[in-house]
Write an enzyme that holds these catalytic residues in place. Structure first.
Site, PDB file in Angstrom:
ATOM      1  CD  GLN A  99     -19.307  -6.265  -3.087  1.00  0.00           C
ATOM      2  OE1 GLN A  99     -19.598  -5.636  -2.033  1.00  0.00           O
ATOM      3  NE2 GLN A  99     -17.996  -6.817  -3.324  1.00  0.00           N
ATOM      4  CG  HIS A 117     -23.763  -2.558  -4.753  1.00  0.00           C
ATOM      5  ND1 HIS A 117     -22.637  -2.721  -3.826  1.00  0.00           N
ATOM      6  CD2 HIS A 117     -24.597  -3.160  -4.083  1.00  0.00           C
ATOM      7  CE1 HIS A 117     -22.835  -3.223  -2.862  1.00  0.00           C
ATOM      8  NE2 HIS A 117     -24.065  -3.958  -2.868  1.00  0.00           N
ATOM      9  CB  CYS A 128     -41.885  10.239 -18.060  1.00  0.00           C
ATOM     10  SG  CYS A 128     -40.289  10.739 -18.645  1.00  0.00           S
TER      11      CYS A 128
HETATM   12  N1  APR Z   1      -6.235  -5.597  -6.445  1.00  0.00           N
HETATM   13  C1  APR Z   1      -6.644  -6.393  -5.412  1.00  0.00           C
HETATM   14  N2  APR Z   1      -7.132  -6.078  -4.079  1.00  0.00           N
HETATM   15  C2  APR Z   1      -7.462  -4.559  -4.209  1.00  0.00           C
HETATM   16  C3  APR Z   1      -6.843  -3.691  -4.860  1.00  0.00           C
HETATM   17  C4  APR Z   1      -6.155  -4.453  -6.243  1.00  0.00           C
HETATM   18  N3  APR Z   1      -5.524  -3.516  -7.289  1.00  0.00           N
HETATM   19  N4  APR Z   1      -7.087  -2.527  -4.572  1.00  0.00           N
HETATM   20  C5  APR Z   1      -7.914  -2.643  -3.538  1.00  0.00           C
HETATM   21  N5  APR Z   1      -7.941  -3.764  -3.127  1.00  0.00           N
HETATM   22  C6  APR Z   1      -8.673  -4.237  -2.089  1.00  0.00           C
HETATM   23  C7  APR Z   1      -8.716  -3.775  -0.738  1.00  0.00           C
HETATM   24  O1  APR Z   1      -7.498  -4.419  -0.057  1.00  0.00           O
HETATM   25  C8  APR Z   1     -10.005  -3.885   0.040  1.00  0.00           C
HETATM   26  O2  APR Z   1      -9.887  -5.062   0.792  1.00  0.00           O
HETATM   27  O3  APR Z   1      -9.899  -4.200  -2.583  1.00  0.00           O
HETATM   28  C9  APR Z   1     -10.821  -4.139  -1.286  1.00  0.00           C
HETATM   29  C10 APR Z   1     -11.792  -2.729  -1.390  1.00  0.00           C
HETATM   30  O4  APR Z   1     -12.693  -2.753  -0.342  1.00  0.00           O
HETATM   31  P1  APR Z   1     -13.801  -1.764  -0.307  1.00  0.00           P
HETATM   32  O5  APR Z   1     -12.946  -0.462  -0.423  1.00  0.00           O
HETATM   33  O6  APR Z   1     -14.718  -2.022   0.915  1.00  0.00           O
HETATM   34  O7  APR Z   1     -14.675  -1.980  -1.606  1.00  0.00           O
HETATM   35  P2  APR Z   1     -15.880  -2.913  -1.759  1.00  0.00           P
HETATM   36  O8  APR Z   1     -15.635  -4.104  -1.122  1.00  0.00           O
HETATM   37  O9  APR Z   1     -16.068  -3.071  -3.089  1.00  0.00           O
HETATM   38  O10 APR Z   1     -17.018  -2.147  -1.099  1.00  0.00           O
HETATM   39  C11 APR Z   1     -18.238  -2.995  -1.116  1.00  0.00           C
HETATM   40  O11 APR Z   1     -19.528  -0.937  -0.018  1.00  0.00           O
HETATM   41  O12 APR Z   1     -19.977   1.298  -0.040  1.00  0.00           O
HETATM   42  C12 APR Z   1     -20.460   0.097  -0.578  1.00  0.00           C
HETATM   43  O13 APR Z   1     -21.535  -0.162  -2.701  1.00  0.00           O
HETATM   44  C13 APR Z   1     -20.210   0.320  -2.004  1.00  0.00           C
HETATM   45  O14 APR Z   1     -19.906  -1.691  -3.485  1.00  0.00           O
HETATM   46  C14 APR Z   1     -19.294  -1.028  -2.385  1.00  0.00           C
HETATM   47  C15 APR Z   1     -19.363  -1.897  -1.135  1.00  0.00           C
END
Ligand code: APR
Length: 236
Positions: A99, A117, A128
């Site tokens: 994502q 995404h 263009c």
């Molecule tokens: N290792 C494992 N898990 C992690 C780490 C890490 N180092 N860092 C963060 N996380 C986890 C967090 O606990 C959280 O559950 O990754 C998750 C990130 O979640 P989001 O911030 O919601 O990101 P994501 O799931 O990719 O969001 C999906 O939302 O806004 C849209 O387009 C945007 O692609 C994005 C989509």
């Protein structure tokens, strides 16, 4: 970790489904964690600022936010990106479905990457069709325009826009063909992306995430921790 190693040892068709949590160990904040982008106080919500309508109605503000928060061109692949590229090179991983729009999987050497995404590395003139790089966008002042005068739009899926058909097809095929699906670094809260996991029909469903997700109870293995750290402990 021992179970994860056993699953990877016996797998030949792994697919990795990742989110922003895969890039936090490269220094890029995710969206919904405590220090995530969507937790930072703005007059207008980040989801609004990253929407199709806002891009066209408030283009100047869009690019200010976008350059500020969505163009971490300094970021380098971390251990998670590198291990996945290694698994692909050794013929054990079919594809990465992400994502994320930061291009770090490809920077680490992954070849088959489905970017649900889109990516900051592709930017297109709406008049263009000329392509521009992320560096071009970062270097431009204010609203980036093409030599032809057209407005340049990043090829990222903004809120209110649909995902690319070919990317969807490729990602669904890979997930449906996988013997192991590793879901990592995602809160699984944004659809349709989060729904792709339901196409998995294989043997081992593995979740590696710092915080709990709605999928935890359906997984064969759940590891709550840092995906870069965990994957760096895997021998391919
Ligand atoms: N290792 C494992 N898990 C992690 C780490 C890490 N180092 N860092 C963060 N996380 C986890 C967090 O606990 C959280 O559950 O990754 C998750 C990130 O979640 P989001 O911030 O919601 O990101 P994501 O799931 O990719 O969001 C999906 O939302 O806004 C849209 O387009 C945007 O692609 C994005 C989509």
């Amino acid at each position: 970790m021992k179970t994860l190693q056993e699953i990877i040892d016996e797998s030949r068709k792994i697919v990795f489904f990742g989110g922003a949590g895969v890039s936090t160990e490269s220094g890029i904040p995710d969206f919904r964690s405590e220090d995530g982008l969507y937790r930072q106080k703005y007059t207008v919500s980040s989801e609004t600022m990253l929407s199709h309508d806002w891009f066209f109605s408030h283009t100047e503000e869009f690019f200010k936010f976008y350059r500020d928060k969505m163009l971490p061109l300094w970021a380098q692949p971390n251990a998670a990106h590198r291990k996945l590229a290694e698994l692909e090179q050794k013929g054990k991983l079919l594809a990465v479905v992400t994502q994320n729009i930061d291009g770090l999987h490809q920077k680490a050497g992954s070849k088959r990457v489905y970017e649900l995404h889109g990516t900051v590395h592709k930017n297109t003139c709406l008049k263009c069709g000329k392509r521009y790089s992320a560096e071009d966008i970062a270097a431009a002042e204010g609203v980036p325009h093409c030599a032809c005068g057209g407005l340049i739009k990043p090829d990222v899926v903004l809120y209110g826009e649909s995902l690319d058909g070919d990317t969807i097809e490729g990602a669904v095929r890979a997930i449906a063909a996988a013997d192991t699906l590793i879901v990592a670094g995602t809160s699984l809260t944004v659809y349709p992306a989060a729904g792709f996991v339901s196409y998995f029909r294989g043997k081992s469903l593995v979740l590696i995430n710092r915080d709990p997700t709605p999928l935890d109870s359906q997984c064969d293995l759940v590891l709550h921790g840092k995906v870069g750290e965990i994957l760096s402990g895997i021998n391919v």
